[in-house]
Design an enzyme around this catalytic site. Structure first.
Site, PDB file in Angstrom:
ATOM      1  N   ASP A 108       0.783  -1.241   0.000  1.00 43.06           N
ATOM      2  CA  ASP A 108       0.000   0.000   0.000  1.00 43.06           C
ATOM      3  C   ASP A 108       0.811   1.285   0.000  1.00 43.06           C
ATOM      4  OD1 ASP A 108       0.922   0.164   2.649  1.00 43.06           O
ATOM      5  OD2 ASP A 108      -0.941  -0.638   3.486  1.00 43.06           O
ATOM      6  N   HIS A 123       6.320  -7.976  -1.156  1.00 43.68           N
ATOM      7  CA  HIS A 123       5.230  -8.377  -2.059  1.00 43.68           C
ATOM      8  C   HIS A 123       4.926  -7.321  -3.126  1.00 43.68           C
ATOM      9  CE1 HIS A 123       3.685 -11.382   1.214  1.00 43.68           C
ATOM     10  NE2 HIS A 123       4.778 -11.780   0.621  1.00 43.68           N
ATOM     11  N   THR A 199       0.962  -9.009  11.484  1.00 45.74           N
ATOM     12  CA  THR A 199       0.896 -10.073  10.469  1.00 45.74           C
ATOM     13  C   THR A 199       0.453 -11.379  11.115  1.00 45.74           C
ATOM     14  OG1 THR A 199       2.149 -11.384   8.848  1.00 45.74           O
ATOM     15  CG2 THR A 199       3.422 -10.465  10.682  1.00 45.74           C
TER      16      THR A 199
HETATM   17  P1  OAD Z   1      -3.410 -11.088   7.537  1.00 41.72           P
HETATM   18  O1  OAD Z   1      -4.747 -10.579   7.178  1.00 41.72           O
HETATM   19  O2  OAD Z   1      -3.137 -12.531   7.322  1.00 41.72           O
HETATM   20  O3  OAD Z   1      -3.097 -10.745   9.063  1.00 41.72           O
HETATM   21  C1  OAD Z   1      -3.296  -9.443   9.565  1.00 41.72           C
HETATM   22  C2  OAD Z   1      -2.959  -9.479  11.041  1.00 41.72           C
HETATM   23  O4  OAD Z   1      -3.054  -8.157  11.549  1.00 41.72           O
HETATM   24  C3  OAD Z   1      -3.902 -10.340  11.900  1.00 41.72           C
HETATM   25  O5  OAD Z   1      -3.146 -11.275  12.652  1.00 41.72           O
HETATM   26  C4  OAD Z   1      -4.603  -9.333  12.807  1.00 41.72           C
HETATM   27  O6  OAD Z   1      -4.852  -9.844  14.109  1.00 41.72           O
HETATM   28  C5  OAD Z   1      -3.570  -8.216  12.853  1.00 41.72           C
HETATM   29  N1  OAD Z   1      -4.112  -6.882  13.194  1.00 41.72           N
HETATM   30  C6  OAD Z   1      -5.361  -6.397  12.985  1.00 41.72           C
HETATM   31  N2  OAD Z   1      -5.448  -5.125  13.386  1.00 41.72           N
HETATM   32  C7  OAD Z   1      -4.238  -4.791  13.884  1.00 41.72           C
HETATM   33  C8  OAD Z   1      -3.701  -3.615  14.454  1.00 41.72           C
HETATM   34  N3  OAD Z   1      -4.420  -2.498  14.588  1.00 41.72           N
HETATM   35  N4  OAD Z   1      -2.406  -3.632  14.863  1.00 41.72           N
HETATM   36  C9  OAD Z   1      -1.646  -4.744  14.716  1.00 41.72           C
HETATM   37  N5  OAD Z   1      -2.110  -5.879  14.184  1.00 41.72           N
HETATM   38  C10 OAD Z   1      -3.379  -5.918  13.759  1.00 41.72           C
HETATM   39  O7  OAD Z   1      -2.331 -10.193   6.735  1.00 41.72           O
HETATM   40  P2  OAD Z   1      -0.789 -10.504   6.452  1.00 41.72           P
HETATM   41  O8  OAD Z   1      -0.190 -11.295   7.550  1.00 41.72           O
HETATM   42  O9  OAD Z   1      -0.165  -9.211   6.113  1.00 41.72           O
HETATM   43  O10 OAD Z   1       0.084 -11.468   0.231  1.00 41.72           O
HETATM   44  O11 OAD Z   1      -0.893 -11.393   5.154  1.00 41.72           O
HETATM   45  C11 OAD Z   1       0.280 -11.808   4.510  1.00 41.72           C
HETATM   46  C12 OAD Z   1       0.053 -11.856   3.026  1.00 41.72           C
HETATM   47  O12 OAD Z   1      -1.112 -12.637   2.723  1.00 41.72           O
HETATM   48  C13 OAD Z   1      -0.245 -10.527   2.376  1.00 41.72           C
HETATM   49  O13 OAD Z   1       0.924  -9.757   2.112  1.00 41.72           O
HETATM   50  C14 OAD Z   1      -0.917 -10.925   1.105  1.00 41.72           C
HETATM   51  C15 OAD Z   1      -1.848 -12.012   1.631  1.00 41.72           C
HETATM   52  O14 OAD Z   1      -2.188 -12.972   0.713  1.00 41.72           O
HETATM   53  C16 OAD Z   1       0.048 -11.215  -1.084  1.00 41.72           C
HETATM   54  O15 OAD Z   1      -0.824 -10.554  -1.588  1.00 41.72           O
HETATM   55  C17 OAD Z   1       1.166 -11.837  -1.850  1.00 41.72           C
END
Ligand code: OAD
Length: 257
Positions: A108, A123, A199
Site C-alpha cells: 500500500d 510483495h 501479520t
Molecule cells: P493477515 O490478514 O493474514 O493478518 C493481519 C494481522 O493483523 C492479523 O493477525 C490481525 O490480528 C492483525 N491486526 C489487525 N489489526 C491490527 C492492528 N491495529 N495492529 C496490529 N495488528 C493488527 O495479513 P498478512 O499477515 O499481512 O500477500 O498477510 C500476509 C500476506 O497474505 C499478504 O501480504 C498478502 C496475503 O495474501 C500477497 O498478496 C502476496
C-alpha cells in the site's frame, strides 16, 4: 497504560536502545487503522474474495479485466487513505536506533508515505505497473502508463508493445523479488531484536523471517491484538494495535535518549 504493561514497554525500550541492529516485519494489520482491509480476519479480503480468481497469473491470463477491476478498486481505496501513528512511529525509529531495517508484506506504500526510507517491499507495490511479458517495471508517476481502468480497455506495455500491464505485486505461486528476499534474510540473521507487527505470520517466505532471526539469537517481539502462529515462539507479545503501542515505544525511546 497499566503499571505492568508500562514496565514491559520500558524494558523493551532499553533492549531497543542497546541493540546494534533491529529488524521489523509488518503485515496488513499495521495499515488497518488507516482503513486498509486485512486478508484473514473475519472482514478480511480473503473472506470476501477468492485469491485464485484474482491474485495469480493464470487468473490474469484467463480474465485480465476481472483482475484489473479488483486491483483498480484496491488502488482507489489505497489512494484515499493516510499513514497512521504506527507508520509514523516506524519511520521515526530509523533515526533513533543504531541500525533499523523495515521489511513489509504490504503493497500500500504507506510506510514510504510516512517517511520511511529504504523499505524492503517483499510483495511489491500496488502503485507500480509491470509488463507481464517483458517484465519492465513502471513507477507510479510514469505518464506512459497512467490510465484509468475501464471495462474493455486493458493497458499495454509501451516498451514491448505486446504484453499486458499488471500491478507490480507478487501473486500466489510467484517468486518474491530476489533482492528483497536476500536483503531481508541477511537483516534477520544479523539483528538482535526482531519485531513482527500486524501479520498473521502464515505466508512464507515472509513468515520464516522472525524464526530465522530468533534462530540466529534475536529477541523476538510480536505486536498483534490477536494470537498468531508465531505467538508461541515470541519472547514478548503486545496484544495492542500497532498504532497505539509503536508511538508509546518511540516516545519512551526519545525520553531515554
Ligand atoms: P493477515 O490478514 O493474514 O493478518 C493481519 C494481522 O493483523 C492479523 O493477525 C490481525 O490480528 C492483525 N491486526 C489487525 N489489526 C491490527 C492492528 N491495529 N495492529 C496490529 N495488528 C493488527 O495479513 P498478512 O499477515 O499481512 O500477500 O498477510 C500476509 C500476506 O497474505 C499478504 O501480504 C498478502 C496475503 O495474501 C500477497 O498478496 C502476496
Amino acid at each position: 497504560m497499566e503499571d505492568q504493561a508500562s514496565e514491559t514497554c520500558k524494558a523493551l525500550v532499553e533492549r531497543l536502545r542497546r541493540a546494534s541492529s533491529v529488524c521489523a516485519l509488518t503485515g496488513a494489520g499495521v495499515s488497518k487503522e488507516s482503513g486498509v482491509p486485512t486478508f484473514r480476519e473475519a472482514d478480511g479480503l480473503w473472506n470476501r474474495f477468492r485469491p485464485e480468481e484474482l491474485a495469480n497469473v493464470e487468473a490474469f491470463i484467463r480474465n485480465p479485466t476481472l483482475v484489473w477491476e479488483w486491483y483498480s478498486w484496491r488502488r482507489e481505496l489505497m489512494s484515499r487513505v493516510q499513514p497512521n501513528a504506527g507508520h509514523y512511529a516506524l519511520a521515526e525509529l530509523s533515526s533513533l536506533l543504531k541500525s533499523f531495517t523495515l521489511i513489509t508484506q504490504n503493497v500500500d506504500n504507506l510506510h514510504r508515505q510516512a517517511g520511511s526510507k529504504d523499505v524492503i517491499e517483499l510483495h511489491g507495490n500496488i502503485q507500480r505497473n509491470k509488463c507481464q511479458e517483458c517484465k519492465t517495471v513502471y513507477l507510479p508517476d510514469d505518464s506512459r502508463t497512467r490510465f484509468e481502468f475501464r471495462k474493455g480497455q486493458l493497458p499495454h506495455c509501451p516498451e514491448c508493445n505486446t504484453g499486458l500491464l499488471r500491478p507490480d505485486v507478487v501473486w500466489f505461486g510467484e517468486m518474491l523479488p530476489e533482492d528483497a528476499i536476500t536483503q531481508s534474510w541477511e537483516a534477520a540473521e544479523r539483528c538482535d531484536l526482531f519485531l513482527s507487527i500486524g501479520t498473521s505470520a502464515v505466508v512464507y517466505p515472509a513468515a520464516a523471517l522472525p524464526q530465522v532471526a530468533q534462530a540466529s539469537g534475536a529477541f523476538l517481539v510480536e505486536i498483534n491484538p490477536q494470537v498468531t502462529e508465531l505467538s508461541g515462539k515470541a519472547d514478548l507479545s503486545f496484544r495492542e494495535p500497532s498504532g497505539e503501542i509503536l508511538p508509546t515505544l518511540v516516545n519512551l525511546l526519545k525520553e531515554q535518549a
